[in-house]
Design an enzyme around this catalytic site. Structure first.
Site, PDB file in Angstrom:
ATOM      1  N   ASP A   9       0.824  -1.200   0.000  1.00 17.25           N
ATOM      2  CA  ASP A   9       0.000   0.000   0.000  1.00 17.25           C
ATOM      3  C   ASP A   9       0.858   1.249   0.000  1.00 17.25           C
ATOM      4  OD1 ASP A   9       0.766  -0.783   2.598  1.00 17.25           O
ATOM      5  OD2 ASP A   9      -0.814   0.406   3.520  1.00 17.25           O
ATOM      6  N   GLU A  60       0.412  -1.764   5.651  1.00 18.79           N
ATOM      7  CA  GLU A  60       1.384  -1.260   6.633  1.00 18.79           C
ATOM      8  C   GLU A  60       1.153   0.215   6.940  1.00 18.79           C
ATOM      9  OE1 GLU A  60       5.377   0.441   7.927  1.00 18.79           O
ATOM     10  OE2 GLU A  60       3.986   1.010   6.337  1.00 18.79           O
TER      11      GLU A  60
END
Length: 465
Positions: free
Chosen positions: A104, A180
């Site tokens: 991400d 994360e």
């Protein structure tokens, strides 16, 4: 080693040589690594929408022979796990090393009804949120900086080891994880759709079939390293007051006397601002593995219903983000914030943490062989010892925290964080590859395996592994 690392008294599990550097460097193509980083970086993947880039990583690993698997809490957001090596005979052995990076990318929510309350139109129009490109010898785009550039480096490092004929005795895990950066489930934004770290490296460690001796979170560290990581908590302040029908309101002389709790926010934010400065000064944490400077700021505020006006509001919520060093606990902050509210005479304010993630650090003795491996690799690749990373990199959450939490010695290290060059990617891939070789070792004496460092140096305090 620099920054006191030489005092740790450990050697890498295996020795790497100039001949290893030459052979592996010859297998790294600058064009290939830049193309991979740009391709990965130009696949949009804000938190919650990692599937397309995860599938690309999976397919790349499959083509290159790294036997990838998908492990997920939800199929739209899988962890990808590739492996290489792990074929050493028991007489030679080899340690297992896990590389991880997150899929991400930092970005707005792209929900206009939410982003309008946080970003200016100019900020939303910034192409670097989801676009990456090479210009004037530098790589642009947030996805390359954080974190698909470092991901590309360890993917190419593994390919270079394979291309150069280095079969590893220990197992090398190549992992790409969702979530994360975030988000976190808070208030009505709840459930698995809003989970971040819980379904990424944390889920992978528990359910991914991995058994690492050491772990590296591949992220930009300007080629330094740290084994310290901060945590964070988000505290909700519920500021209470009275709703009074506007025509009946008696205008008070002082804002603090106003029944509407919105009018308390000024005094509360002043108190929080003073508290945050004291928290930062008291929370600095200095250790051999990094300097942590936890900080704090207000993240959001909400109160009332704009279209249902007429009587103010009885409640305002303020959300405070607070960093935690590896030794701090959430209860310490809770007590401190409650005292701050009492001391400032702020009336009824309920405080509770709605997100809690503690920080962690590796045991210095246990992580020392991994640090020595990175140091050896850095000397061969860059011509100088590895240095301690800038405190900013040990003052945030990175996924080495997940592994240190579970007693797997872990560090974070990687290339130049801001505006890396193609050569930075090549250098980082070479450091990663040589580190993997120094940790995992070669598969058999017939293929030129190096003796474990403890056999070369009998006084190695870490034993003959």
């Amino acid at each position: 080693m620099a920054d006191g690392f030489s005092q740790m008294g450990a050697s890498a599990p295996y020795q790497v040589t100039e001949a290893d550097r030459v052979a592996i460097a010859a297998a790294i193509s600058q064009d290939e690594i830049v193309e991979l980083a740009l391709t990965l970086g130009n696949i949009p993947a804000p938190s919650g929408k990692e599937l397309e880039v995860a599938n690309y990583v999976y397919d790349w690993m499959a083509r290159e022979g790294f036997s990838p698997r998908k492990v997920w809490a939800t199929p739209e957001r899988p962890n990808i796990i590739g492996t290489y090596g792990g074929k050493g005979p028991n007489t030679v052995g080899g340690k297992n090393l896990l590389f991880t990076a997150h899929l991400d990318t930092e970005a707005p929510t792209w929900n206009p009804d939410l982003d309008a309350y946080k970003y200016s139109p100019e900020t939303l129009a910034n192409p670097e949120w989801e676009k990456c490109w090479l210009e004037d010898g530098k790589l642009y785009g947030y996805p390359i900086a954080n974190d698909r550039g470092p991901m590309s480096c360890f993917m190419i490092a593994a390919k270079a080891l394979k291309t150069a004929g280095y079969e590893l005795a220990g197992k090398l895990y190549l992992t790409a994880c969702p979530g994360e950066i975030g988000p976190e489930p808070i208030e009505e934004h709840r459930g698995i759709a809003y989970m971040g770290k819980d379904i990424g490296a944390h889920y992978l460690f528990h359910h991914g079939g991995v058994a690492p001796d050491y772990a590296i979170a591949a992220e930009g560290c300007d080629f330094g390293l740290t084994w310290v990581g901060c945590g964070y908590a988000v505290f909700r302040f519920q500021v209470w007051g009275d709703g009074v029908f506007t025509p009946l309101l008696d205008h008070p002389e002082a804002s603090a006397q106003h029944p509407n709790p919105i009018y308390k926010i000024g005094k509360l934010t002043d108190a929080i601002h003073a508290w945050s400065g004291e928290w930062e000064r008291a929370s600095q944490y200095v250790s051999p593995g990094g300097v942590a400077n936890p900080k704090s700021q207000i993240a959001a505020i909400r109160g009332g219903i704009p279209f249902a006006f007429g009587a103010g509001t009885e409640l305002v919520n303020l959300y405070l983000e607070v960093g935690l060093n590896p030794k701090q606990r959430v209860a310490d902050i809770q007590h401190s914030l409650e005292a701050m509210v009492r001391d400032n005479g702020l009336g009824r304010i309920d405080i509770e943490p709605v997100v809690v993630r503690h920080g962690f650090e590796a045991d210095a003795r246990e992580v020392a062989p991994l640090v020595a491996a990175v140091d050896d690799a850095t000397k061969l690749s860059l011509g100088h010892p590895v240095a301690l990373a800038n405190p900013v990199y040990s003052s945030m959450w990175r996924d080495h925290n997940v592994f240190n939490m579970h007693r797997i010695p872990a560090i974070t290290t990687g290339f130049r964080r801001w505006r890396p060059t193609p050569q930075d990617l090549v250098d980082s891939a070479l450091v990663y590859a040589l580190t993997a070789l120094a940790v995992c070792g070669r598969a058999s004496p017939a293929e030129g395996a190096k003796r474990p460092a403890s056999a070369v140096y009998p006084d190695n305090p870490f034993g003959n592994d």
